[in-house]
Each structure stands twice: as C-alpha cells, then as structure tokens.
Write a protein that holds these residues in place. Structure first.
Motif, short mmCIF file in Angstrom:
data_model
loop_
_atom_site.label_atom_id
_atom_site.label_comp_id
_atom_site.label_asym_id
_atom_site.label_seq_id
_atom_site.Cartn_x
_atom_site.Cartn_y
_atom_site.Cartn_z
N CYS A 65 0.84 -1.20 0.00
CA CYS A 65 0.00 0.00 0.00
C CYS A 65 0.88 1.25 0.00
O CYS A 65 1.78 1.39 0.81
N MET A 66 0.59 2.16 -0.92
CA MET A 66 1.34 3.41 -1.04
C MET A 66 0.66 4.56 -0.31
O MET A 66 1.16 5.68 -0.31
N GLY A 67 -0.51 4.31 0.25
CA GLY A 67 -1.20 5.33 1.01
C GLY A 67 -1.83 6.43 0.18
O GLY A 67 -2.01 7.54 0.66
N ASP A 68 -2.18 6.13 -1.07
CA ASP A 68 -2.80 7.17 -1.90
C ASP A 68 -4.28 7.39 -1.60
O ASP A 68 -4.88 8.33 -2.08
N ARG A 69 -4.85 6.52 -0.80
CA ARG A 69 -6.22 6.65 -0.26
C ARG A 69 -7.33 6.54 -1.29
O ARG A 69 -8.46 6.96 -1.04
N ASN A 70 -7.06 6.00 -2.45
CA ASN A 70 -8.12 5.82 -3.44
C ASN A 70 -9.22 4.91 -2.91
O ASN A 70 -10.40 5.18 -3.11
N CYS A 71 -8.83 3.84 -2.22
CA CYS A 71 -9.83 2.93 -1.68
C CYS A 71 -10.66 3.61 -0.59
O CYS A 71 -11.88 3.40 -0.51
N ASN A 72 -10.02 4.47 0.19
CA ASN A 72 -10.73 5.22 1.23
C ASN A 72 -11.79 6.13 0.62
O ASN A 72 -12.89 6.26 1.14
N ASN A 73 -11.43 6.78 -0.48
CA ASN A 73 -12.38 7.66 -1.17
C ASN A 73 -13.50 6.88 -1.83
O ASN A 73 -14.64 7.33 -1.85
N LEU A 74 -13.16 5.71 -2.37
CA LEU A 74 -14.14 4.89 -3.06
C LEU A 74 -15.13 4.26 -2.09
O LEU A 74 -16.33 4.22 -2.36
N CYS A 75 -14.66 3.80 -0.95
CA CYS A 75 -15.53 3.11 0.00
C CYS A 75 -15.10 3.38 1.44
O CYS A 75 -14.51 2.51 2.10
N PRO A 76 -15.41 4.56 1.96
CA PRO A 76 -15.01 4.89 3.33
C PRO A 76 -15.70 4.03 4.39
O PRO A 76 -15.26 3.98 5.53
N GLU A 77 -16.77 3.33 3.99
CA GLU A 77 -17.45 2.44 4.93
C GLU A 77 -16.59 1.22 5.27
O GLU A 77 -16.74 0.62 6.32
N VAL A 78 -15.67 0.86 4.38
CA VAL A 78 -14.84 -0.33 4.56
C VAL A 78 -13.38 0.03 4.85
O VAL A 78 -12.74 -0.57 5.71
N PHE A 79 -12.84 1.02 4.15
CA PHE A 79 -11.43 1.36 4.26
C PHE A 79 -11.23 2.63 5.08
O PHE A 79 -12.00 3.58 4.96
N GLU A 80 -10.18 2.63 5.89
CA GLU A 80 -9.80 3.84 6.61
C GLU A 80 -8.28 3.97 6.54
O GLU A 80 -7.57 2.99 6.34
N TYR A 81 -7.81 5.18 6.71
CA TYR A 81 -6.38 5.44 6.62
C TYR A 81 -5.77 5.46 8.01
O TYR A 81 -6.25 6.16 8.90
N ASP A 82 -4.72 4.70 8.19
CA ASP A 82 -4.01 4.64 9.46
C ASP A 82 -2.83 5.61 9.39
O ASP A 82 -1.86 5.36 8.67
N GLU A 83 -2.93 6.71 10.11
CA GLU A 83 -1.89 7.75 10.08
C GLU A 83 -0.56 7.25 10.64
O GLU A 83 0.50 7.74 10.25
N ASP A 84 -0.59 6.29 11.56
CA ASP A 84 0.64 5.77 12.14
C ASP A 84 1.37 4.85 11.17
O ASP A 84 2.60 4.89 11.05
N GLN A 85 0.61 3.99 10.48
CA GLN A 85 1.22 3.04 9.54
C GLN A 85 1.38 3.64 8.14
O GLN A 85 2.02 3.04 7.28
N LEU A 86 0.72 4.78 7.90
CA LEU A 86 0.73 5.44 6.59
C LEU A 86 0.22 4.53 5.47
O LEU A 86 0.78 4.48 4.37
N LYS A 87 -0.85 3.79 5.79
CA LYS A 87 -1.49 2.95 4.79
C LYS A 87 -2.96 2.75 5.16
O LYS A 87 -3.37 3.04 6.29
N SER A 88 -3.71 2.27 4.21
CA SER A 88 -5.12 2.00 4.45
C SER A 88 -5.29 0.69 5.20
O SER A 88 -4.47 -0.22 5.09
N THR A 89 -6.37 0.61 5.95
CA THR A 89 -6.72 -0.61 6.66
C THR A 89 -8.19 -0.93 6.39
O THR A 89 -8.93 -0.09 5.86
#
Length: 63
Positions: A9-33
């Motif tokens: 994961c490069m942390g570009d947050r495309n998945c977070n934008n596409l489906c915030p109900e499932v994906f969230e960004y972890d600021e500590d790990q700098l990747k989506s979860t």
C-alpha cells in the motif's frame, strides 16, 4: 469475503475515497486498513472495484 491491504500500500487513499465504509487510513502506519473481518454483502462489489483500481495492487480479496 475478506479484504486484506498488503504492505505494498502506497497510502494514496483511493480505496478510502471509493468506500469509506470499509477502508480507513491509518496515520501511524501510513497505509489504508480494513474496518471489517468479514465484508458485509452490500460492500463486496465496491471492494472488488477498489482492488481492481489499486495502483499498487495492495488489496487482496479472499472469497
């Protein structure tokens, strides 16, 4: 169905934008979860789309 965000994961947050109900960004790990152990039925298709659109191929789908 399970969704896994790998270490690629490069942390570009495309998945977070596409489906915030499932994906969230972890600021500590700098990747989506993923918020769920098992993906609810209503989010399965959008998770497949997120995996297909991930530029780093960092989203794995386990059926």
């Amino acid at each position: 169905m399970k969704v896994i965000v790998t270490s690629q994961c490069m942390g570009d947050r495309n998945c977070n934008n596409l489906c915030p109900e499932v994906f969230e960004y972890d600021e500590d790990q700098l990747k989506s979860t993923v918020k769920f152990e098992e993906i609810p039925d209503q989010y399965k298709e959008v998770c497949r789309r997120a995996a297909a659109e991930c530029g780093a191929d960092a989203i794995e789908i386990v059926e």
